[in-house]
Design a protein around this motif. Structure first.
Motif, PDB file in Angstrom:
ATOM      1  N   GLU A   1      33.296  41.508  45.369  1.00 19.92           N
ATOM      2  CA  GLU A   1      33.073  40.010  45.183  1.00 19.92           C
ATOM      3  C   GLU A   1      31.807  39.879  44.349  1.00 19.92           C
TER       4      GLU A   1
ATOM      5  N   LEU B   1      30.676  42.187  42.334  1.00 21.93           N
ATOM      6  CA  LEU B   1      30.950  42.575  40.775  1.00 21.93           C
ATOM      7  C   LEU B   1      31.578  41.309  40.295  1.00 21.93           C
ATOM      8  N   ALA B   2      32.270  40.424  40.781  1.00 21.68           N
ATOM      9  CA  ALA B   2      33.044  39.284  40.262  1.00 21.68           C
ATOM     10  C   ALA B   2      31.909  38.415  40.041  1.00 21.68           C
ATOM     11  N   LEU B   3      31.084  38.073  40.630  1.00 25.73           N
ATOM     12  CA  LEU B   3      30.073  37.425  40.690  1.00 25.73           C
ATOM     13  C   LEU B   3      29.036  37.625  39.404  1.00 25.73           C
TER      14      LEU B   3
END
Lengths: 262, 266
Positions: A132, A134-136
């Motif tokens: 999550e 890394l997604a941000l």
């Protein structure tokens, strides 16, 4: 022996690396705090009040219960000694000073480190391992601003407030025991307490709580942000987070008590 | 034609300690095309993908997005690139504490000054693209794996990216959910002209919708071409890979030492 020295050396190097990473995280957090505070839209989105509710309000029952019992226990212990010399009128001042200067801030910080700091690590660590965070980053959203800043500001406000409430509750616990079981007159108890307590006693607690808040947030979030692997690693990081913030709180408390009153 | 590439990798190398994961990867992902990067598990696909999106720095080599080398950029320098790309993570990587709608609106709120009402409409449009318009108020934990991936795809599309990267988009999904995702990739490319870069080991899917397939083997590009070219390849490794046969040049034994010697050592 050589092996032991090697372990010690490696542990020391890891400690220094952690310390320097914590410094960078702290710097970024302060920087991003200003970004957040000055941007109305982002401030609204961060949900500061939710954080204060989660960190502060929900810790309140536990903190107050422990503090009132601590106040009673200290009064009991001190009265044992003072009974011998008939110095019951010293009890209110002694209890108040011990609580405001030392026990209140320390105990509150330790409870919050266990309750809130551990939750920060577990929450952020889980987000790390499920990509999550890394997604941000991939969405060009600063993870420090998104995850750390509102916890930082929330605790920086909540912990001093909790500490003050705990202080009053502990003194109140002592007052109840002293006035009902030791026969100290309530008005004398209150007057003695107010005579002895100084302004420094009160604000040193606020300063301490502020420093402890920074430690709990930084250590808790840092341990979460550096987790690699899976659920087991999140568990280990959570444990490590509580251990290291507890240790850091006690060490810094000693230094600060020395600085204020040494 | 010089500018028709969207993403171009030039000699990417990456080592983890003594282990070489990528040993000089070159390929071009063309504009408005679907490029599949195929490789066996543990073959450096995920590492390559992380390098392509700028989350990991290669030891050597360049990643060009149009004419910009993203391996040279750090921190907020990457933001302009990141606002132009979308990424679908293997597990979706939706924020579990936010609803589906909040997840999708997150990048829009972050990067545009748009009004709440407009954002609401945009979220509905993105969800409609992946066929989940009624699911706005649910939390990711309440959705199936396939639906989570579709929501994650809607989030990746939130800022109308030029390129979308897919990390194993169909792994762990049932056959129907898999074909739904595959069809979505194909539709996004056809209807919206989005460049798609898909990293996977699902050969069938790649053969169906890819414009170009790049096969990775042992940290290098083994073969590159259209599905027809790959199918017609005479390379026995390529043939083994696309047919998925257990027998062939790619050995079942991953260990390099001789078994008998290994047993006799001690």
């Amino acid at each position: 022996m050589k092996n032991f020295a090697g372990h010690l050396g490696r542990a020391f190097i890891t400690f220094l690396q952690d310390l320097s990473s914590l410094y960078y995280l702290f710097r970024e957090t302060v920087l991003q705090s200003f970004v957040l505070i000055t941007d109305r839209k982002k401030r609204r989105q961060a949900g500061l009040l939710t954080q204060i509710d989660e960190i502060g309000t929900q810790s309140l029952p536990l903190v107050l219960a422990v503090a009132s019992l601590l106040g009673v226990a200290m009064t009991v212990l001190i009265s044992f000694q003072l009974k011998e010399v008939g110095g019951y009128n010293y009890i209110p001042g002694l209890v108040a000073v011990a609580i405001f200067r030392e026990m209140g801030p320390l105990l509150t910080a330790l409870i919050v480190a266990g309750r809130v700091g551990a939750a920060f690590t577990a929450r952020i660590g889980t987000m790390k391992v499920s990509e999550e965070i890394l997604a941000l980053e991939t969405m060009a959203i600063n993870p420090v601003r998104f995850l750390v800043v509102q916890r930082f500001l929330g605790l920086l406000f909540s912990l001093p407030a909790l500490t003050m409430l705990a202080n009053f509750m502990a003194v109140f616990g002592g007052f109840l025991f002293g006035s009902t079981r030791l026969g100290i007159r309530p008005d004398t108890y209150v007057r003695e307490t107010l005579d002895v307590l100084t302004f420094t006693d009160v604000y040193s607690g606020v300063v301490k709580a502020g420093v402890f808040a920074v430690i709990i947030v930084m250590v808790g979030c840092y341990r979460g942000l550096v987790v690699e692997g899976g659920a087991e690693e999140v568990g280990r990081a959570t444990m490590l987070s509580v251990v290291s913030s507890t240790l850091a709180i006690i060490v810094l408390d000693t230094f600060m008590t020395g600085a204020f009153y040494g | 034609m010089g500018n028709s590439h969207m993403i171009r990798a030039n000699g990417i190398k990456k080592n983890y300690g003594a282990r070489t994961v990528l040993n000089g990867i070159d390929f071009i992902a063309e504009q408005k095309k679907i490029t599949y990067i195929l490789g066996s598990s543990g073959g450096g696909k995920s590492t390559l993908l992380k390098i392509l999106i700028g989350a990991l720095k290669p030891d050597d080599g360049q990643v060009l997005y149009r004419d910009m080398d993203i391996t040279k950029l750090r921190g907020t320098g990457l933001d302009p690139f990141r606002k132009k790309i979308g990424m679908l993570f293997q597990q979706g990587a939706l924020l579990n504490s936010l609803t589906v709608g909040e997840n999708i609106s997150l990048p829009i709120r972050e990067h545009t000054p748009l009004d709440d009402n407009i954002i609401k409409i945009m979220v509905k449009m993105k969800l409609e693209l992946v066929g989940l318009r009624d699911f706005e108020d649910l939390y990711p934990g309440q959705l199936s794996g396939g639906m989570q991936k579709r929501v994650a795809l809607a989030r990746a599309l939130a800022l109308d990216p030029e390129v979308v990267f897919f990390d194993e988009p169909t792994s762990g999904l049932d056959p129907i959910a898999s074909s739904v995702i595959t069809k979505l990739i194909s539709d996004l490319n056809r209807v919206l002209g989005i460049t798609c870069i898909v990293v996977t080991h699902a050969v069938e899917e790649a053969m169906k919708i890819a414009n170009k397939i790049v096969i990775l083997y042992k940290g290098a590009v083994l073969a590159e071409g259209t599905p027809a070219e790959i199918r017609g390849s005479s390379d026995p490794i390529v043939q083994q890979f696309i047919t998925g046969s257990p027998d062939g040049p790619i050995s079942f034994h991953a260990s390099s030492r001789d078994f008998r010697e290994d047993l006799l050592v001690e």
